[in-house]
Enzyme design. Structure first.
Site, PDB file in Angstrom:
ATOM      1  N   CYS A  50       0.828  -1.215   0.000  1.00  0.00           N
ATOM      2  CA  CYS A  50       0.000   0.000   0.000  1.00  0.00           C
ATOM      3  C   CYS A  50       0.859   1.259   0.000  1.00  0.00           C
ATOM      4  CB  CYS A  50      -0.944   0.001   1.197  1.00  0.00           C
ATOM      5  SG  CYS A  50      -0.116  -0.089   2.797  1.00  0.00           S
ATOM      6  N   SER A 109      10.239   2.746   6.147  1.00  0.00           N
ATOM      7  CA  SER A 109       8.792   2.657   6.314  1.00  0.00           C
ATOM      8  C   SER A 109       8.210   3.938   6.888  1.00  0.00           C
ATOM      9  CB  SER A 109       8.439   1.486   7.246  1.00  0.00           C
ATOM     10  OG  SER A 109       8.861   0.265   6.680  1.00  0.00           O
ATOM     11  N   MET A 193     -10.368   5.028  15.592  1.00  0.00           N
ATOM     12  CA  MET A 193      -9.389   4.907  16.679  1.00  0.00           C
ATOM     13  C   MET A 193      -9.779   3.806  17.655  1.00  0.00           C
ATOM     14  SD  MET A 193      -6.811   6.870  16.277  1.00  0.00           S
ATOM     15  CE  MET A 193      -6.104   7.116  17.898  1.00  0.00           C
TER      16      MET A 193
END
Length: 455
Positions: A50, A109, A193
């Site tokens: 992604c 990352s 969340m």
């Protein structure tokens, strides 16, 4: 041979571009075959997640390797090359190798030190191997990169500190309970969340989960994901008595949990600790509740402070890994340099053994009375002479391969031992073997490649 990486990632391209260049997992085998068949491409691999799409190739020429890799990417997705070129990052040689090592270690990352990319890189390599589009170079490079990634995570603390708000809440809970096994989690609100935090809690052993939300359907949907149950906000006081962990993230403008109703619930809990995470802004939980001795309350700012502190700790660990990567690059380069010397070593041994074989034929012809046992002794000792004479030159040629002027030194070595003929035969045979593999895989006729064989 040139190692090249061409692609986009979260730093170089927005999601609108990345999603256009994302490979369908089912189409990856065909994509790998297509990329490998492009001009100049000798080996390849595709890493598509992604956050990144990266094409790794070994090319016989740098310029054409870059060109045809970019062309493949544009053609595969039917996009004008000019549209994606501004977003592409291209790395070559040592920079390409360093990039792969940084990727598998989690240093490239979005969340530094994350481990998911290591598994994704490993799977990308295994698929490329399975499709037979890797060779000597990538088989070594990717194995080394995956091994380094594992060692980076196991020998440092880079992936142990929580760097997301949701996971920071889980780590705090571990300090209080030790383990979430057997603990009951109450989720108030069904937003993103709350979902992320619940996911982390469930993964860490919290098997009993209740979801409360104004929208009953949303509560039921979230509860199903964790084999939990849904409840209504009207039952909050009752549910509060049972909960060990409470996560609250609603859109309410007022406190969902007040000091008064919490106090009533605490009386019935008989001293059992209650861990509360208030992720909402405005806050859902009255901050005065933190004054109760059996309550551990943390809001979004508390968690964010933990996250920032942990990010600094991860950065310190990343510096240790940077040193590991430098050493690994040196080791890989040393291995790569030895590839060029293998044909020379083979040629020298073959020439020496050819001379030894011709000498034995001459001896047999001139001394026909020798017994088979005597000939066997002679063969053994003449081969021993060859091996002893070659020992020092072979050691030296390996050392020459690691020097800055390796090519000139190896050329001189080749001239001294007059190995040109043996090397020419070696490379011609290697080319024949390569074409025979192509014929086998593509079911082509040798006549189609007769020109290639002659060259």
């Amino acid at each position: 041979m040139h190692t090249i990486v061409v692609g986009v990632n979260y730093k170089s391209a927005p999601v609108e571009i990345r999603e256009k260049l994302a490979f369908d997992e089912l189409q990856l085998p065909d994509a790998l075959a297509k990329l490998r068949s492009a001009k100049s491409i000798m080996e390849c691999g595709i890493l598509s997640t992604c956050n990144r799409t990266e094409l790794y190739v070994v090319a016989d020429q740098l310029h054409t390797g870059r060109h045809f890799t970019k062309t493949f990417l544009a053609d595969w997705f039917s996009i004008d090359k000019q549209e994606i070129t501004p977003y592409l990052t291209i790395r070559e040689g040592d920079h390409a190798v360093e990039h792969l090592f940084r990727v598998t270690c989690g240093l490239d990352s979005m969340v530094i030190g994350e481990t998911q990319i290591l598994g994704q890189a490993k799977q990308a390599f295994l698929l490329a191997q399975e499709q037979k589009v890797t060779g000597t170079v990538f088989n070594q490079l990717f194995k080394q990169a995956v091994t380094l990634g594992k060692r980076a995570h196991s020998s440092t603390e880079i992936s142990t500190q929580a760097v997301s708000v949701s996971y920071a809440g889980v780590e705090l809970g571990k300090k209080i309970f030790g383990s979430f096994e057997g603990k009951h989690v109450l989720i108030v609100g069904a937003g993103k969340m709350s979902e992320l935090t619940a996911t982390h809690l469930h993964a860490n052993g919290a098997a009993s989960i209740t979801v409360m939300n104004r929208s009953a359907s949303k509560a039921e949907d979230l509860a199903k994901r964790y084999n939990g149950r849904a409840s209504t906000l009207e039952q909050l006081d009752e549910e509060l008595q049972r909960a060990d962990v409470l996560i609250s993230s609603t859109g309410s403008r007022d406190f969902v949990l007040t000091k008064e109703n919490t106090q009533l619930a605490l009386k019935k809990r008989k001293g059992r600790p209650l861990f509360m995470i208030d992720i909402a802004v405005p806050r859902d939980i009255d901050p005065d509740i933190a004054s109760f001795s059996d309550v551990y309350l943390y809001d979004i700012d508390d968690l964010q402070n933990i996250v920032e502190a942990n990010k600094l700790e991860r950065q310190k660990e990343a510096e240790k890994i940077e040193l590991m990567i430098e050493a690994e690059i040196d080791e890989y380069k040393a291995w790569l340099n030895t590839l060029g010397v293998v044909p020379i070593i083979t040629a020298l041994r073959e020439k020496a053994l050819q001379i030894q074989g011709e000498t034995m034929i001459s001896i047999e012809r001139k001394l026909p009375h020798l017994t088979e046992r005597e000939l066997k002794v002679l063969r053994k000792h003449t081969k021993s002479i060859v091996n002893q004479l070659l020992r020092d030159p072979l050691t030296k040629v390996k050392e020459l391969a690691t020097e800055p002027e390796a090519k000139q030194s190896l050329d001189l070595f080749t001239d001294i031992f007059a190995l040109e003929k043996q090397l020419e035969l070696h490379y011609k045979q290697a080319r024949i073997d390569e074409l025979e593999q192509v014929w086998k895989e593509e079911k082509r006729s040798p006549l189609q490649d007769s020109i290639a064989l002659r060259t």
